[in-house]
Design a protein around this motif. Structure first.
Motif, PDB file in Angstrom:
ATOM      1  N   TYR A  54       8.602 146.939  25.923  1.00 10.67           N
ATOM      2  CA  TYR A  54       9.148 146.262  24.741  1.00 10.67           C
ATOM      3  C   TYR A  54      10.066 147.173  23.945  1.00 10.67           C
ATOM      4  CZ  TYR A  54       5.255 148.334  21.942  1.00 10.67           C
ATOM      5  OH  TYR A  54       4.355 149.169  21.320  1.00 10.67           O
ATOM      6  N   VAL A  56      11.962 147.522  19.828  1.00 15.45           N
ATOM      7  CA  VAL A  56      11.970 147.088  18.426  1.00 15.45           C
ATOM      8  C   VAL A  56      13.288 147.547  17.796  1.00 15.45           C
ATOM      9  CG1 VAL A  56      10.779 147.179  16.199  1.00 15.45           C
ATOM     10  CG2 VAL A  56       9.450 147.330  18.313  1.00 15.45           C
ATOM     11  N   CYS A  71      12.551 143.462  11.069  1.00 15.66           N
ATOM     12  CA  CYS A  71      12.910 143.974  12.394  1.00 15.66           C
ATOM     13  C   CYS A  71      12.802 142.855  13.419  1.00 15.66           C
ATOM     14  CB  CYS A  71      11.962 145.102  12.786  1.00 15.66           C
ATOM     15  SG  CYS A  71      10.236 144.595  12.834  1.00 15.66           S
ATOM     16  N   SER A  73      11.438 142.275  17.475  1.00 17.52           N
ATOM     17  CA  SER A  73      10.727 142.841  18.624  1.00 17.52           C
ATOM     18  C   SER A  73      11.108 142.017  19.846  1.00 17.52           C
ATOM     19  CB  SER A  73       9.208 142.753  18.442  1.00 17.52           C
ATOM     20  OG  SER A  73       8.795 143.463  17.306  1.00 17.52           O
ATOM     21  N   THR A  87       2.366 144.648  23.127  1.00 20.91           N
ATOM     22  CA  THR A  87       2.642 145.792  22.248  1.00 20.91           C
ATOM     23  C   THR A  87       1.388 146.662  22.111  1.00 20.91           C
ATOM     24  OG1 THR A  87       2.016 144.515  20.302  1.00 20.91           O
ATOM     25  CG2 THR A  87       4.354 144.498  20.917  1.00 20.91           C
ATOM     26  N   LYS A  88       1.588 147.875  21.581  1.00 18.60           N
ATOM     27  CA  LYS A  88       0.438 148.765  21.344  1.00 18.60           C
ATOM     28  C   LYS A  88      -0.554 148.105  20.406  1.00 18.60           C
ATOM     29  CE  LYS A  88       2.304 152.720  19.863  1.00 18.60           C
ATOM     30  NZ  LYS A  88       2.451 154.185  19.640  1.00 18.60           N
ATOM     31  N   GLY A  89      -0.044 147.506  19.350  1.00 16.84           N
ATOM     32  CA  GLY A  89      -0.903 146.882  18.346  1.00 16.84           C
ATOM     33  C   GLY A  89      -1.302 147.890  17.281  1.00 16.84           C
ATOM     34  N   HIS A  90      -1.480 147.398  16.074  1.00  9.93           N
ATOM     35  CA  HIS A  90      -1.787 148.312  14.954  1.00  9.93           C
ATOM     36  C   HIS A  90      -2.402 147.566  13.772  1.00  9.93           C
ATOM     37  CE1 HIS A  90       2.311 146.698  14.239  1.00  9.93           C
ATOM     38  NE2 HIS A  90       1.885 146.603  12.982  1.00  9.93           N
ATOM     39  N   HIS A  92      -1.938 147.871   9.569  1.00  8.19           N
ATOM     40  CA  HIS A  92      -1.050 148.510   8.619  1.00  8.19           C
ATOM     41  C   HIS A  92      -1.823 149.646   7.949  1.00  8.19           C
ATOM     42  CE1 HIS A  92       1.736 144.768   8.476  1.00  8.19           C
ATOM     43  NE2 HIS A  92       1.944 145.523   9.532  1.00  8.19           N
ATOM     44  N   GLU A  99       1.971 140.218   7.057  1.00  6.63           N
ATOM     45  CA  GLU A  99       3.224 140.204   7.827  1.00  6.63           C
ATOM     46  C   GLU A  99       3.496 138.788   8.296  1.00  6.63           C
ATOM     47  OE1 GLU A  99       3.588 143.392  10.567  1.00  6.63           O
ATOM     48  OE2 GLU A  99       5.576 142.749  11.242  1.00  6.63           O
ATOM     49  N   TYR A 101       5.618 136.709  11.379  1.00  7.29           N
ATOM     50  CA  TYR A 101       6.365 136.755  12.637  1.00  7.29           C
ATOM     51  C   TYR A 101       7.045 135.402  12.837  1.00  7.29           C
ATOM     52  CZ  TYR A 101       4.083 141.005  14.617  1.00  7.29           C
ATOM     53  OH  TYR A 101       3.635 142.272  14.890  1.00  7.29           O
ATOM     54  N   HIS A 138      -2.838 143.569  14.640  1.00  4.96           N
ATOM     55  CA  HIS A 138      -2.069 142.596  15.404  1.00  4.96           C
ATOM     56  C   HIS A 138      -1.416 143.229  16.622  1.00  4.96           C
ATOM     57  CE1 HIS A 138      -0.226 143.966  11.657  1.00  4.96           C
ATOM     58  NE2 HIS A 138       0.950 143.995  12.257  1.00  4.96           N
ATOM     59  N   PHE A 150      10.991 138.015  18.534  1.00  2.00           N
ATOM     60  CA  PHE A 150      10.547 137.537  17.221  1.00  2.00           C
ATOM     61  C   PHE A 150      10.971 138.496  16.111  1.00  2.00           C
ATOM     62  CE2 PHE A 150       6.883 140.404  16.731  1.00  2.00           C
ATOM     63  CZ  PHE A 150       6.597 140.740  18.036  1.00  2.00           C
ATOM     64  N   TYR A 154       7.561 142.500   6.601  1.00  4.09           N
ATOM     65  CA  TYR A 154       6.324 143.022   6.010  1.00  4.09           C
ATOM     66  C   TYR A 154       6.652 143.965   4.864  1.00  4.09           C
ATOM     67  CZ  TYR A 154       7.338 146.858   9.305  1.00  4.09           C
ATOM     68  OH  TYR A 154       7.950 147.875  10.013  1.00  4.09           O
ATOM     69  N   HIS A 160       2.147 152.150   9.457  1.00  3.72           N
ATOM     70  CA  HIS A 160       1.485 151.725  10.691  1.00  3.72           C
ATOM     71  C   HIS A 160       0.356 152.678  11.050  1.00  3.72           C
ATOM     72  CE1 HIS A 160       5.426 149.660  11.043  1.00  3.72           C
ATOM     73  NE2 HIS A 160       4.643 148.693  11.462  1.00  3.72           N
ATOM     74  N   TYR A 162      -1.773 153.342  14.205  1.00  2.57           N
ATOM     75  CA  TYR A 162      -1.998 153.071  15.631  1.00  2.57           C
ATOM     76  C   TYR A 162      -3.299 153.686  16.111  1.00  2.57           C
ATOM     77  CZ  TYR A 162       2.803 151.460  15.722  1.00  2.57           C
ATOM     78  OH  TYR A 162       3.956 150.753  15.476  1.00  2.57           O
TER      79      TYR A 162
HETATM   80  C1  PAN Z   1       6.050 144.755  14.391  1.00  2.99           C
HETATM   81  C2  PAN Z   1       5.605 145.714  15.499  1.00  2.99           C
HETATM   82  C3  PAN Z   1       6.366 145.563  16.823  1.00  2.99           C
HETATM   83  C4  PAN Z   1       5.875 146.543  17.899  1.00  2.99           C
HETATM   84  O1  PAN Z   1       7.329 145.053  13.969  1.00  2.99           O
HETATM   85  O2  PAN Z   1       5.717 147.028  15.025  1.00  2.99           O
HETATM   86  O3  PAN Z   1       6.226 144.258  17.305  1.00  2.99           O
HETATM   87  O4  PAN Z   1       4.481 146.580  17.982  1.00  2.99           O
HETATM   88  P1  PAN Z   1       3.699 147.956  17.766  1.00  2.99           P
HETATM   89  O5  PAN Z   1       4.142 148.473  16.428  1.00  2.99           O
HETATM   90  O6  PAN Z   1       2.261 147.573  17.769  1.00  2.99           O
HETATM   91  O7  PAN Z   1       4.082 148.898  18.850  1.00  2.99           O
HETATM   92  C5  PAN Z   1       5.043 144.899  13.263  1.00  2.99           C
HETATM   93  O8  PAN Z   1       3.983 144.323  13.318  1.00  2.99           O
HETATM   94  N1  PAN Z   1       5.340 145.729  12.259  1.00  2.99           N
HETATM   95  O9  PAN Z   1       4.493 145.943  11.252  1.00  2.99           O
END
Ligand code: PAN
Ligand code: ZN
Length: 192
Positions: A54, A56, A71, A73, A87-90, A92, A99, A101, A138, A150, A154, A160, A162
């Motif tokens: 992916y 961004v 942004c 993605s 995505t990795k997912g995180h 905040h 956020e 989408y 997410h 998408f 936010y 972030h 992670y």
């Molecule tokens: C998104 C994510 C984006 C990439 O902009 O940052 O989709 O995913 P990861 O950050 O998990 O690698 C978002 O949720 N920003 O807050």
């Protein structure tokens, strides 16, 4: 007193590319291989090229309260073993930040969970606007054959985290089932 001027960018709806050029993050399989459950399939895939999973495109905005990060993605179609690209997912870093989408192209599933064990998912397709409330981690999964594109918006100071997801993993995965994408509970213990 206002010290910034209004500005505008242009999103190419098909590719998610933002112009004029903005920060561009590329996540290749070698960067994120440990997020997939089938580690052998990931290693196998890496004996060939190192596919881009992916990207961004981040419009630079000060990381401050009151600002809005925004942004695009782009999750490229594909799978590692039976698990779709994601995505990795995180979380905040400032947990109490939400956020939105807005899906522009493709098909996908937005996986979400909280630190106290709640889980949720939402289907994404062009026109869906998904709301990720404060405190929900997410991760986005491309379940289709085209790029999943998408827009994310936010709070400026969200940041972030992670590490928590990397340590704990997600409680849900999206795999290829006989009748299409299936959301399944992660096997075994939550911590690994
Ligand atoms: C998104 C994510 C984006 C990439 O902009 O940052 O989709 O995913 P990861 O950050 O998990 O690698 C978002 O949720 N920003 O807050
Ligand atoms: Zn986020």
């Amino acid at each position: 007193m206002p010290d910034e001027n209004p500005f505008q960018t242009l999103i190419e709806l098909k590719t998610g590319v933002i112009s004029p050029p903005v920060d561009h993050v590329i996540r290749r399989l070698s960067d994120i291989k440990t997020i997939f459950r089938d580690r052998d399939a990931a290693e196998q895939a890496l004996t060939g090229e190192d596919p881009t999973v992916y990207e961004v495109y981040n419009v630079p905005v000060p990381e401050e309260t009151g600002q809005l990060q925004h942004c695009t993605s782009v999750i490229h179609p594909g799978a590692v073993g039976d698990e779709y690209h994601m995505t990795k997912g995180h979380y905040h870093a400032r947990r109490a930040t939400a956020e939105i989408y807005l899906c522009l192209r493709g098909e996908g599933i937005l996986l979400m969970e909280t630190e106290d064990g709640r889980t949720a998912h939402l289907r994404m397709s062009p026109g869906t606007m998904s709301y990720i409330p404060p405190f929900w981690a997410h991760r986005t999964v491309n379940t289709g054959n085209a790029p999943l594109v998408f827009v994310g918006v936010y709070p400026g100071n969200a940041g972030h985290d992670y590490g928590s997801v990397a340590r704990i993993g997600f409680r849900q995965r999206v795999i290829k089932g006989p009748d299409g994408p299936q959301v399944v509970a992660e096997e075994g213990a939550v911590r690994r």
